[in-house]
Design an enzyme around this catalytic site. Structure first.
Site, short mmCIF file in Angstrom:
data_model
loop_
_atom_site.label_atom_id
_atom_site.label_comp_id
_atom_site.label_asym_id
_atom_site.label_seq_id
_atom_site.Cartn_x
_atom_site.Cartn_y
_atom_site.Cartn_z
N GLU A 127 -23.21 -30.85 29.03
CA GLU A 127 -22.86 -30.55 30.42
C GLU A 127 -21.70 -29.58 30.54
O GLU A 127 -20.82 -29.54 29.69
CB GLU A 127 -22.40 -31.85 31.10
CG GLU A 127 -23.40 -32.95 31.00
CD GLU A 127 -22.89 -34.24 31.62
OE1 GLU A 127 -23.56 -35.26 31.45
OE2 GLU A 127 -21.83 -34.23 32.27
N CYS A 138 -15.45 -26.41 33.11
CA CYS A 138 -15.17 -27.51 32.20
C CYS A 138 -16.32 -27.55 31.20
O CYS A 138 -17.48 -27.69 31.59
CB CYS A 138 -15.10 -28.77 33.05
SG CYS A 138 -14.97 -30.27 32.11
N CYS A 160 -20.26 -38.36 22.07
CA CYS A 160 -18.88 -38.49 21.60
C CYS A 160 -18.76 -39.79 20.82
O CYS A 160 -19.38 -40.79 21.18
CB CYS A 160 -17.92 -38.51 22.79
SG CYS A 160 -16.18 -38.53 22.30
N CYS A 168 -14.25 -44.40 24.45
CA CYS A 168 -13.23 -44.83 25.42
C CYS A 168 -13.96 -45.64 26.49
O CYS A 168 -15.06 -45.28 26.91
CB CYS A 168 -12.54 -43.62 26.04
SG CYS A 168 -11.69 -42.59 24.81
N CYS A 204 -15.44 -44.01 29.87
CA CYS A 204 -16.08 -42.69 29.81
C CYS A 204 -17.59 -42.80 29.58
O CYS A 204 -18.05 -43.51 28.68
CB CYS A 204 -15.44 -41.88 28.70
SG CYS A 204 -16.19 -40.26 28.49
N CYS A 264 -17.38 -36.98 33.29
CA CYS A 264 -17.71 -36.59 31.92
C CYS A 264 -18.92 -37.36 31.39
O CYS A 264 -18.92 -38.57 31.31
CB CYS A 264 -16.47 -36.89 31.09
SG CYS A 264 -16.62 -36.53 29.37
N1 SAH Z 1 -12.28 -35.98 24.28
C1 SAH Z 1 -11.39 -35.18 25.06
C2 SAH Z 1 -12.04 -34.31 26.11
C3 SAH Z 1 -13.15 -34.89 26.96
S1 SAH Z 1 -12.77 -35.98 28.29
C4 SAH Z 1 -10.36 -36.05 25.69
O1 SAH Z 1 -10.48 -37.24 25.65
O2 SAH Z 1 -9.36 -35.50 26.19
C5 SAH Z 1 -11.85 -35.06 29.43
C6 SAH Z 1 -11.01 -35.95 30.34
O3 SAH Z 1 -11.83 -36.68 31.27
C7 SAH Z 1 -10.25 -36.96 29.53
O4 SAH Z 1 -8.92 -37.04 29.93
C8 SAH Z 1 -11.02 -38.22 29.83
O5 SAH Z 1 -10.25 -39.34 29.61
C9 SAH Z 1 -11.39 -38.02 31.29
N2 SAH Z 1 -12.43 -38.96 31.74
C10 SAH Z 1 -13.47 -39.46 31.05
N3 SAH Z 1 -14.18 -40.34 31.79
C11 SAH Z 1 -13.56 -40.42 32.99
C12 SAH Z 1 -13.81 -41.16 34.19
N4 SAH Z 1 -14.81 -42.03 34.27
N5 SAH Z 1 -12.98 -40.97 35.24
C13 SAH Z 1 -11.94 -40.09 35.15
N6 SAH Z 1 -11.66 -39.37 34.05
C14 SAH Z 1 -12.45 -39.52 32.97
#
Ligand code: SAH
Length: 360
Positions: free
Chosen positions: A102, A115, A122, A126, A129, A340
């Protein structure tokens, strides 16, 4: 539309622009072509991209045909394009092996931020996510990363991003060689020419990757996905904390020399207490970091509750009162699966429901 060509590993689009130009130069001289041809061809890679060599009509037809044979131009196929009422555009790109990734284009005044993804899926899992939920599929090639910008420009040249953030699917610093090359493509004058200060790599803090990134001479920006002010709390939502703990990540970020942003996704009852703001303020002051507060996008985490907008504002104020610069990111594209990894998860879910699986 015909299937895009599968990029051979030696595709010119997988090389930093300077190396692609050298390769074209060697090829052109070997064929007895005038030296200026190499430059003419090279600008069609990134600066004035073409979808296929046939479109480079300034070149003789025979040369175009030969280029198509020798240096096929791989493509990403736009599988889904969703346009949000607020102007955000979300792309789901299909790769040559069927994987999907994406990108999100976020216009804001004169800025257009794209973005982009660095991996399909991944490995980090987390808890909040959507990408983490699908697990790791594979690393993207340099072309598949920079190609997200290329395809966006091919679709609409006036969409050319002014800013690029590695905040799509995947962990960029777990795919450093390809990200390294893609950074050159984005920044180089014979690539997209986007200023290094307008290119941000976002990471949970992969230490070896951080060291490689810090070694690049350009002023690229670094964002650390912190999301918790203590190691214990971080461990609860980010399994990577076991391997690269908060203190070590912060030390590496301090060594980065450039201004760092902390990303902090607000999850009710998990990391949004006043005491969390105080602990976060101490960390941010130590590094002179800016805190970027992200409202939790509900699509990524059905079992977690977003902090209320009022509580987010109070949290941000509490940081500011302690001398920390804090911004609250406006949640964009809430109507189009813009968290994301969410578009791919949603598209696959709809397809599963629409078309029963065949075979056993
Ligand atoms: N792996 C990298 C980049 C991808 S995520 C990282 O973790 O920084 C990019 C950003 O989007 C990260 O800060 C991540 O924590 C955030 N993100 C992921 N899922 C999210 C959600 N459901 N709501 C808000 N931010 C989110």
């Amino acid at each position: 539309m015909s299937e895009p060509a599968v990029g051979p590993p030696s595709s010119l689009l997988d090389l930093p622009p300077a190396r692609a130009r050298d390769r074209l130069h060697a090829w052109a001289t070997g064929r007895g072509l005038p030296a200026y041809r190499a430059g003419q061809v090279a600008r069609r890679l990134w600066t004035a991209p073409v979808a296929s060599w046939a479109d480079a009509t300034e070149l003789p037809a025979a040369l175009r045909a030969e280029l198509a044979d020798v240096f096929p131009l791989p493509r990403l196929c736009a599988d889904v394009v969703q346009r949000s009422a607020d102007g955000t555009v979300k792309f789901l790109w299909r790769l040559s092996d069927g994987e999907a990734i994406e990108s999100v284009l976020i216009p804001s005044g004169n800025r257009r931020t794209l973005c982009i993804s660095s991996q399909a899926g991944c490995a980090l899992r987390c808890s909040f996510c959507a990408t983490g939920r699908m697990g790791f599929r594979r690393n993207l090639s340099a072309f598949e990363i920079a190609g997200q910008v290329r395809e966006t420009v091919l679709r609409n040249p006036s969409d050319k991003p002014t800013n690029v953030v590695f905040m799509g699917m995947g962990e960029p610093l777990l795919n450093w060689p390809a990200v390294d090359t893609a950074l050159s493509v984005l920044n180089a004058p014979d690539g997209f020419g986007i200023g290094a200060r307008h290119i941000t790599v976002s990471t949970v803090g992969i230490l070896p990757g951080l060291a490689s990134f810090a070694a690049r001479p350009e002023q690229f920006r670094l964002a650390i996905s912190l999301h918790a002010p203590t190691s214990m709390q971080r461990l609860g939502i980010m399994p990577i904390e076991k391997k690269y703990a908060l203190d070590a990540v912060l030390e590496a970020a301090r060594a980065f020399r450039k201004r760092v942003t902390f990303e902090y996704v607000m999850i009710a009852g998990v990391n949004d207490a006043p005491a969390d703001a105080d602990a976060l303020a101490r960390l941010a002051r130590r590094l002179g970091a800016l805190v970027n507060i992200l409202p939790l996008h509900p699509g990524g985490a059905p079992d977690l509750t977003p902090t209320s907008p009022q509580a987010i504002a109070a949290f941000a104020d509490r940081l500011r009162h302690q001398g920390v610069e804090a911004t609250v990111r406006r949640s964009r594209g809430l109507d189009i699966d813009a968290a994301c990894g969410q578009l791919r998860v949603e598209t696959e879910r709809r397809r599963r429901h629409a078309a029963p699986a065949v075979g056993i």
